[in-house]
Design a protein around this motif. Structure first.
Motif, short mmCIF file in Angstrom:
data_model
loop_
_atom_site.label_atom_id
_atom_site.label_comp_id
_atom_site.label_asym_id
_atom_site.label_seq_id
_atom_site.Cartn_x
_atom_site.Cartn_y
_atom_site.Cartn_z
N VAL A 20 0.83 -1.28 0.07
CA VAL A 20 -0.08 0.16 0.00
C VAL A 20 0.81 1.24 0.02
O VAL A 20 1.96 1.30 0.67
CB VAL A 20 -1.07 -0.14 1.11
N ASP A 21 0.57 2.16 -0.73
CA ASP A 21 1.39 3.35 -1.11
C ASP A 21 2.86 3.40 -0.92
O ASP A 21 3.61 3.97 -0.22
CB ASP A 21 0.99 4.47 0.20
N GLY A 22 3.14 2.40 -1.82
CA GLY A 22 4.65 2.31 -1.91
C GLY A 22 5.59 1.42 -0.91
O GLY A 22 6.70 1.39 -0.79
N ARG A 23 4.60 0.64 -0.11
CA ARG A 23 5.39 -0.08 1.04
C ARG A 23 4.75 -1.46 1.35
O ARG A 23 3.52 -1.48 1.23
CB ARG A 23 5.32 0.66 2.29
N TYR A 24 5.59 -2.15 1.50
CA TYR A 24 4.93 -3.37 1.87
C TYR A 24 4.37 -3.55 3.31
O TYR A 24 4.74 -2.93 4.18
CB TYR A 24 6.16 -4.74 1.73
N VAL A 25 3.28 -4.21 3.46
CA VAL A 25 2.38 -4.49 4.63
C VAL A 25 2.82 -5.73 5.54
O VAL A 25 2.76 -6.73 5.05
CB VAL A 25 0.83 -4.40 4.43
N LYS A 26 3.79 -5.32 6.51
CA LYS A 26 4.27 -6.26 7.24
C LYS A 26 3.54 -7.31 7.83
O LYS A 26 3.58 -8.77 7.59
CB LYS A 26 5.19 -5.94 8.27
N PRO A 27 2.41 -7.05 8.26
CA PRO A 27 1.38 -8.23 8.69
C PRO A 27 0.91 -9.12 7.67
O PRO A 27 0.82 -10.23 7.90
CB PRO A 27 0.27 -7.52 9.41
N ALA A 28 0.72 -8.46 6.38
CA ALA A 28 0.33 -9.08 5.30
C ALA A 28 1.40 -10.27 4.76
O ALA A 28 1.15 -11.39 4.43
CB ALA A 28 -0.14 -8.15 4.11
N LEU A 29 2.71 -9.63 4.75
CA LEU A 29 3.76 -10.54 4.40
C LEU A 29 4.02 -11.77 5.53
O LEU A 29 4.05 -12.85 4.98
CB LEU A 29 5.03 -9.67 4.43
N LYS A 30 3.86 -11.68 6.63
CA LYS A 30 3.78 -12.82 7.66
C LYS A 30 2.96 -13.60 7.34
O LYS A 30 3.05 -14.96 7.49
CB LYS A 30 3.55 -12.07 9.01
N GLU A 31 1.61 -13.20 7.08
CA GLU A 31 0.47 -13.90 6.38
C GLU A 31 0.99 -14.94 5.33
O GLU A 31 0.46 -16.19 5.19
CB GLU A 31 -0.95 -13.37 6.48
N ILE A 32 1.36 -14.29 4.19
CA ILE A 32 1.69 -14.86 3.32
C ILE A 32 2.76 -16.03 3.60
O ILE A 32 2.86 -17.11 2.86
CB ILE A 32 2.25 -13.90 2.14
N ASN A 33 3.98 -15.71 4.53
CA ASN A 33 4.86 -16.65 4.81
C ASN A 33 3.88 -17.77 5.47
O ASN A 33 4.50 -19.06 5.08
CB ASN A 33 5.78 -16.05 5.90
N HIS A 34 3.27 -17.64 6.43
CA HIS A 34 2.65 -18.71 6.90
C HIS A 34 1.73 -19.54 6.09
O HIS A 34 1.78 -20.73 5.86
CB HIS A 34 1.60 -18.19 8.22
N PHE A 35 1.31 -18.87 5.04
CA PHE A 35 0.18 -19.58 3.94
C PHE A 35 1.15 -20.46 3.04
O PHE A 35 0.85 -21.61 2.87
CB PHE A 35 -0.44 -18.46 3.33
N MET A 36 2.28 -20.00 2.80
CA MET A 36 3.10 -20.57 1.79
C MET A 36 4.34 -21.57 2.46
O MET A 36 5.07 -22.29 1.88
CB MET A 36 4.02 -19.51 0.76
N ARG A 37 3.85 -21.87 3.80
CA ARG A 37 4.82 -22.66 4.46
C ARG A 37 4.94 -24.30 4.10
O ARG A 37 4.04 -24.67 3.28
CB ARG A 37 4.33 -22.63 5.98
N ASP A 38 5.86 -24.96 4.43
CA ASP A 38 5.93 -26.41 4.11
C ASP A 38 4.95 -27.05 5.16
O ASP A 38 5.04 -27.20 6.40
CB ASP A 38 7.49 -27.10 4.35
#
Length: 192
Positions: free
Chosen positions: A65-83
């Motif tokens: 959003v507005d030129g920045r990664y949203v850290k809580p969203a990235l954490k959720e992606i990390n969890h979703f894409m987990r092994d």
């Protein structure tokens, strides 16, 4: 309310809404130079939509959003894409998320990606190498830089062409297994 205070309230509301939305959904846009052009018309919000047949989970998230990664969203992606086999996560390379999002935008679909494989632990990767043809010994999946994806409404050929158009990483076409590998490594293509 003055015009200036109305504009300020509108900005606050929009940002507040987007930040709240980003915390519960996920989106992506490319970091590589070639990828920026594909997302330029998308405004200042990046989004990714995926589901996992293995875990039953799904995400539809704004992560930029507005030129920045949203850290809580990235954490959720990390969890979703987990092994999922070992229930272990790692930091997914934002360039990989951006490549996936830009490719999805080019395909002009609302359907979420089916995530077949995201992060893999070295143990999972070794196990897959023993039983599956085409699993690399030094797979970028082990560093959170790759994803294997499928769309019901698009062919492997269509998906791979979109990913190649991004000009930002590796694209593997797996016609027999009906999926496309996208990664943030060197630009290259192959058939699996």
């Amino acid at each position: 309310m003055t015009d200036d205070s109305k504009a300020g309230a509108a900005r606050f509301s929009r940002r507040g809404l987007l930040a709240a939305f980003a915390a519960t959904t996920v989106a992506a846009a490319p970091v590589h130079a070639g990828v920026f052009g594909f997302l330029r018309g998308a405004g200042d919000v990046r989004r990714i939509k995926m589901y996992s047949g293995r875990t039953g989970e799904s995400i539809d998230m704004i992560y930029w959003v507005d030129g920045r990664y949203v850290k809580p969203a990235l954490k959720e992606i990390n969890h979703f894409m987990r092994d999922w086999r070992e229930n272990k996560a790692t930091k997914i390379d934002t360039r990989t998320i951006d490549i996936m999002a830009a490719s999805h935008t080019l395909l002009n679909v609302d359907e979420p990606y089916l995530l077949l494989s995201g992060y893999r632990t070295p143990r999972t990767n070794a196990m897959l190498r023993k039983g599956t043809r085409g699993v690399a010994k030094k797979s970028l999946h082990m560093s959170g830089q790759a994803a294997d994806l499928r769309l019901k409404s698009r062919s492997v050929s269509q998906m791979s062409k979109a990913a190649q158009s991004v000009s930002a990483g590796g694209v593997g076409r797996y016609y027999r297994s009906n999926f496309v590998h996208m990664d943030s490594g060197p630009i290259r293509t192959w058939n699996g």
